[in-house]
Structures are given as C-alpha cells and as structure tokens.
Design an enzyme around this catalytic site. Structure first.
Site, PDB file in Angstrom:
ATOM      1  N   LYS A  15      56.025  67.836   4.457  1.00 12.44           N
ATOM      2  CA  LYS A  15      56.601  67.110   5.570  1.00 12.44           C
ATOM      3  C   LYS A  15      56.263  65.853   5.909  1.00 12.44           C
ATOM      4  O   LYS A  15      56.715  64.665   6.343  1.00 12.44           O
ATOM      5  CB  LYS A  15      56.407  67.976   6.960  1.00 12.44           C
ATOM      6  CG  LYS A  15      57.300  69.409   7.070  1.00 12.44           C
ATOM      7  CD  LYS A  15      57.256  69.772   8.421  1.00 12.44           C
ATOM      8  CE  LYS A  15      55.864  69.991   9.065  1.00 12.44           C
ATOM      9  NZ  LYS A  15      55.296  70.987   8.576  1.00 12.44           N
ATOM     10  N   ARG A  90      57.808  74.207  18.554  1.00  9.87           N
ATOM     11  CA  ARG A  90      57.073  75.518  17.753  1.00  9.87           C
ATOM     12  C   ARG A  90      57.649  76.939  18.413  1.00  9.87           C
ATOM     13  O   ARG A  90      57.437  77.837  17.576  1.00  9.87           O
ATOM     14  CB  ARG A  90      55.941  75.311  17.679  1.00  9.87           C
ATOM     15  CG  ARG A  90      55.322  74.615  16.707  1.00  9.87           C
ATOM     16  CD  ARG A  90      53.737  74.494  16.665  1.00  9.87           C
ATOM     17  NE  ARG A  90      53.335  73.141  15.985  1.00  9.87           N
ATOM     18  CZ  ARG A  90      52.620  73.179  14.702  1.00  9.87           C
ATOM     19  NH1 ARG A  90      52.481  74.322  14.138  1.00  9.87           N
ATOM     20  NH2 ARG A  90      52.168  72.188  14.149  1.00  9.87           N
ATOM     21  N   ARG A 129      45.695  71.043  -3.540  1.00  5.84           N
ATOM     22  CA  ARG A 129      45.106  69.960  -2.606  1.00  5.84           C
ATOM     23  C   ARG A 129      43.853  70.407  -2.053  1.00  5.84           C
ATOM     24  O   ARG A 129      43.027  69.443  -1.821  1.00  5.84           O
ATOM     25  CB  ARG A 129      46.186  69.932  -1.466  1.00  5.84           C
ATOM     26  CG  ARG A 129      45.874  68.967  -0.280  1.00  5.84           C
ATOM     27  CD  ARG A 129      46.962  68.702   0.418  1.00  5.84           C
ATOM     28  NE  ARG A 129      47.157  69.643   1.588  1.00  5.84           N
ATOM     29  CZ  ARG A 129      48.233  69.525   2.306  1.00  5.84           C
ATOM     30  NH1 ARG A 129      49.244  69.043   2.448  1.00  5.84           N
ATOM     31  NH2 ARG A 129      48.172  70.589   3.440  1.00  5.84           N
ATOM     32  N   ARG A 135      38.537  71.632   0.279  1.00  2.00           N
ATOM     33  CA  ARG A 135      38.708  72.642   1.491  1.00  2.00           C
ATOM     34  C   ARG A 135      38.490  73.720   1.075  1.00  2.00           C
ATOM     35  O   ARG A 135      39.397  74.430   0.671  1.00  2.00           O
ATOM     36  CB  ARG A 135      40.279  72.505   1.886  1.00  2.00           C
ATOM     37  CG  ARG A 135      40.589  71.210   2.738  1.00  2.00           C
ATOM     38  CD  ARG A 135      42.145  71.136   3.229  1.00  2.00           C
ATOM     39  NE  ARG A 135      42.583  69.935   3.965  1.00  2.00           N
ATOM     40  CZ  ARG A 135      43.764  69.932   4.211  1.00  2.00           C
ATOM     41  NH1 ARG A 135      44.581  70.890   4.166  1.00  2.00           N
ATOM     42  NH2 ARG A 135      43.990  68.680   4.979  1.00  2.00           N
ATOM     43  N   ARG A 146      49.247  81.841   6.485  1.00  2.00           N
ATOM     44  CA  ARG A 146      49.847  80.545   7.248  1.00  2.00           C
ATOM     45  C   ARG A 146      51.188  80.571   6.984  1.00  2.00           C
ATOM     46  O   ARG A 146      52.040  80.200   7.894  1.00  2.00           O
ATOM     47  CB  ARG A 146      49.016  79.369   6.700  1.00  2.00           C
ATOM     48  CG  ARG A 146      47.921  79.197   7.512  1.00  2.00           C
ATOM     49  CD  ARG A 146      47.007  77.955   7.004  1.00  2.00           C
ATOM     50  NE  ARG A 146      47.691  76.736   6.983  1.00  2.00           N
ATOM     51  CZ  ARG A 146      47.359  75.848   6.071  1.00  2.00           C
ATOM     52  NH1 ARG A 146      46.367  75.962   5.158  1.00  2.00           N
ATOM     53  NH2 ARG A 146      48.076  74.739   5.918  1.00  2.00           N
TER      54      ARG A 146
END
Length: 194
Positions: A15, A90, A129, A135, A146
């Site tokens: 996005k 949202r 990523r 991370r 998620r």
C-alpha cells in the site's frame, strides 16, 4: 484529474509504495492516519495533545479524535483537487463519518482501491522485510494474526463500498510497476466513468 479515494489492503500488500505512485500520477496528497497523528503530536495541536494522551498509554486513539484530525486534514488547500486516504476509514462508523465530512462540502468518494494479495505471499514478504529491518516481533504467527484482524475489520468496509459501486480490487502480487499499471488502469476507467 481530481480524485477522492480510499486505499485498502492487508499489511505487506504494498500500500505505501502504491499510494506514493498513485498520488504522484494524480497529483493529489497521500493522507495516512499515522502521518496525521505524528504531525499533530509534533505540532503540539490540541488534537495532537489529545491523541498523545491515548498513544502514551498504548491505547487506540478514539474515533472522535481521529475523525476530527481527518476532517481537518482533508479541508486543507492541497486536498481541493482530491486525496488518497490510507488507514482511514477502518470501521463502519468511520465510513459514515467520512461520508458526512464529504457531504458537508458537497463531495463524495470517487473510488476505493483494495489491493488484494494471497496470504502466503504476504507472510513471506513480511518475514523477509522483518529480517532485512531486524523486526524480531514480526513472526509468522503474529503476521498471520494481523492478516486475520485486517480481514475481519476490512471485509465489512469492502462490502459497503462494493454495494456503492466504488470498490476496485487489484491484485497486488507481481512486479511493482505491473501492480501500479493495474491500479492506474482500473482507476482511469472508474474516474472517467464518473
């Protein structure tokens, strides 16, 4: 070409990258709620201070504050010809609030683009990523959760916009330029039809 639009898509669907490209092509600002929060907090605005109280406690910023920030942002001069909202709305309540904000100005949304992506491909992307960016919290179970939360929260919004003939679904898997071309192609058709 003016365009008032919302961008939907699961984490890892690209996005952010596509928002930049769409906005550059249409010469409209990309508005992310995260950026709005940060700029209001950094600017010490009244809304920013309210948002910071919740953020400091690790709580969600309530709709009343989020809605007010979005309303303020889309009333800025650079949004006269349009904007792309990423991260808002949202919830169904926020969809209705956005409708109200736009109706007050005699406007409406032109399109809602949903970037779709196969869950397994997105999980792989996000795990890569996470490794690149160090991370440690982006583990496969966390990423899959998620994606589940995104699907639960967003499917009702996609359905609402589908009923209004505003939803444009675009496959987000493939080369970045190919995805951009797919998005711009469906957007041109939709915007020219309005």
């Amino acid at each position: 070409m003016s365009a008032r639009m919302v961008l939907l898509g699961p984490p890892g669907a690209g996005k952010g990258t596509q928002a930049e490209r769409i906005c550059a092509a249409l010469n409209i600002p990309a508005i992310s709620t995260g950026d709005i929060f940060r700029s209001n907090v950094a600017g010490g605005t009244e809304l920013g201070l309210k948002a910071k109280e919740y953020m400091d406690k690790g709580e969600y910023v309530p709709d009343s504050v989020t809605n007010a920030m979005v309303a303020d942002r889309i009333s800025q001069p650079d949004c006269v010809e349009g904007f792309l909202l990423d991260g808002y709305p949202r919830t169904e309540a926020q969809v209705h609030e956005l409708d109200r904000m736009l109706e007050e100005r005699g406007l409406g949304l032109d399109a809602v683009v949903e970037i779709t992506a196969d869950s397994d491909v997105v999980v792989e992307r996000l795990l890569n990523r996470a490794q690149e960016q160090g991370r440690a919290d982006d583990t496969e179970p966390v990423i899959r959760r998620r994606l589940e939360v995104y699907a639960e929260q967003t499917e009702p919004l996609a359905a609402m916009y589908r009923e209004r003939d505003l939803l444009l679904q675009v496959d987000g898997i493939g080369e970045i330029n190919d995805v951009t071309e797919r998005i711009m192609s469906v957007l041109r058709d939709a915007l020219n039809a309005h």
